[in-house]
Design an enzyme around this catalytic site. Sequence first.
Site, PDB file in Angstrom:
ATOM      1  N   ARG A   1     104.343  32.761  93.799  1.00  0.00           N
ATOM      2  CA  ARG A   1     104.840  33.800  92.892  1.00  0.00           C
ATOM      3  C   ARG A   1     104.992  35.149  93.576  1.00  0.00           C
ATOM      4  O   ARG A   1     104.609  35.332  94.726  1.00  0.00           O
ATOM      5  CB  ARG A   1     103.889  33.904  91.696  1.00  0.00           C
ATOM      6  CG  ARG A   1     103.885  32.641  90.838  1.00  0.00           C
ATOM      7  CD  ARG A   1     102.703  32.623  89.899  1.00  0.00           C
ATOM      8  NE  ARG A   1     102.600  33.841  89.111  1.00  0.00           N
ATOM      9  CZ  ARG A   1     101.510  34.222  88.465  1.00  0.00           C
ATOM     10  NH1 ARG A   1     100.411  33.468  88.500  1.00  0.00           N
ATOM     11  NH2 ARG A   1     101.487  35.349  87.781  1.00  0.00           N
TER      12      ARG A   1
ATOM     13  N   HIS B   1      94.772  21.396  98.108  1.00  0.00           N
ATOM     14  CA  HIS B   1      94.729  20.729  96.793  1.00  0.00           C
ATOM     15  C   HIS B   1      94.225  21.673  95.698  1.00  0.00           C
ATOM     16  O   HIS B   1      93.152  22.254  95.815  1.00  0.00           O
ATOM     17  CB  HIS B   1      93.770  19.519  96.801  1.00  0.00           C
ATOM     18  CG  HIS B   1      93.600  18.879  98.127  1.00  0.00           C
ATOM     19  ND1 HIS B   1      94.369  17.824  98.529  1.00  0.00           N
ATOM     20  CD2 HIS B   1      92.762  19.156  99.166  1.00  0.00           C
ATOM     21  CE1 HIS B   1      94.007  17.457  99.763  1.00  0.00           C
ATOM     22  NE2 HIS B   1      93.039  18.265 100.158  1.00  0.00           N
TER      23      HIS B   1
END
Length: 406
Positions: free
Chosen positions: A302, A332
């Site tokens: 973002r 992860h």
Amino acid sequence: MADKVAIILAAGVSSRMNTKIAKVLHEVCGRPMLAYVVDACRSAGIEKLYIIVGFGKEQVIEKFNGDENIVWIEQTEQKGTGHAVMCCKDQLADFDGDTLILCGDGPLIRPQTLKTLIEKHQSEMPAATLATAILDDPKGYGRILRDSYGNIQGIIEDGDCNPQQKAIKEVNPSYYCFKNKVLFETLDKITPDNVKNEYYLTDALHLIIEAGHKVVAVTAVAAADAMGVNSREQLSEAGKIMQGRIQDKLMKTGVTIVDPPNTWIDARAKIGQDTIIEPFTYIHGVVTIGNNCRIGPFAYLREGTVIENDVVLGVFTEVKNSTLCDSVRARHHSYIGDAKIGKGVDVGAGAITANYDGKQINTTQIGDDSYIEPGSILVAPIQIPAGSHIKPGSVVNAENIEECKK
Ligand code: UD1
Ligand code: CA
């Protein structure tokens, strides 16, 4: 005054979009449609822009705040594209140069097409030059009327076409270059006698020809660039075309995109050589990624993210407003927000920054070569010293860092 200016039409109420937001602010690959038109003008060498605003004008002006080469012109009532241009009369009627006119709802515009249009106008010196496109499905667009010699006669709007005219595949994508003085002399003569009861800019062409001036057309707009966005369907279609362009450009500069249709990359993102973007990666906002990184699958990057070189971000890793230095690994299920992650840091599975305390956003710093073991929560504001090894499942805050170290 410069010898060339552009007018961009952006005042219309978009009933077909069914929106309360100015149409030209709707985004294509993360940027407002109007931004692409502004950029194309600038890349084609036109600095001074007159942008006609009306519906939602405050929002539009706000978005482009600070651009001193934009003159905002208000069209208080939307009476058509010809009327919109008329609103510049006070500023431009006496300008003795060329005026480009473009629509703010045509984000797929390319600077090269504008250059071709301008070159044609300069070499043939007509009163007006249009760039046209040939479409398999011309529905909705103004059709180009030519006589049996191929000379241009004017433009007829879709709603005003007879069945023969409807079959014409050469359309008006609304890229015009006018001798400014002729343009403003002609605008006065436009009348709203058409199905929409509007003052059409497109009527200026036949009026210019009737007054004895020359008008030429150049079929310079590729079918894939011609779209004017009038509906949400067209907005998504334009987004797909633009996404394809963004990805093609990145691939040419040495980025591997494993599965282009299942990847979304913002127009403002920058990605370095030999970085691999795995499927289902979504990169939104101003994001910079260095060389030799592996991003995704299912990564979400973002606004304000800077990723240096050799970084690996794996499945369901979200990064916002953070800097990840060289060789960081977060393979992860991590959330990294408002953080600076030092070189070589390993962020274990499910380790996250808790950057919001319910009132404000706080920052996290992790020193070089630290290892944050899986499931840890770093409660910001916090600074983890270089070389720290945080135990699995720790809830680390500024006070208990030492207890959480292995
Ligand atoms: C227009 C052209 C059409 C062309 C098509 C290309 C006219 C009459 N028709 O049709 O020939 O094929 O674009 O996409 O010009 N606007 C104003 N003020 C107004 C009306 C419109 O600023 O009073 C602005 C809109 O915000 C928009 C642009 O002008 O950015 C074009 O208006 P729109 O209503 O979308 O025209 P089209 O029907 O698409
Ligand atoms: Ca349109």
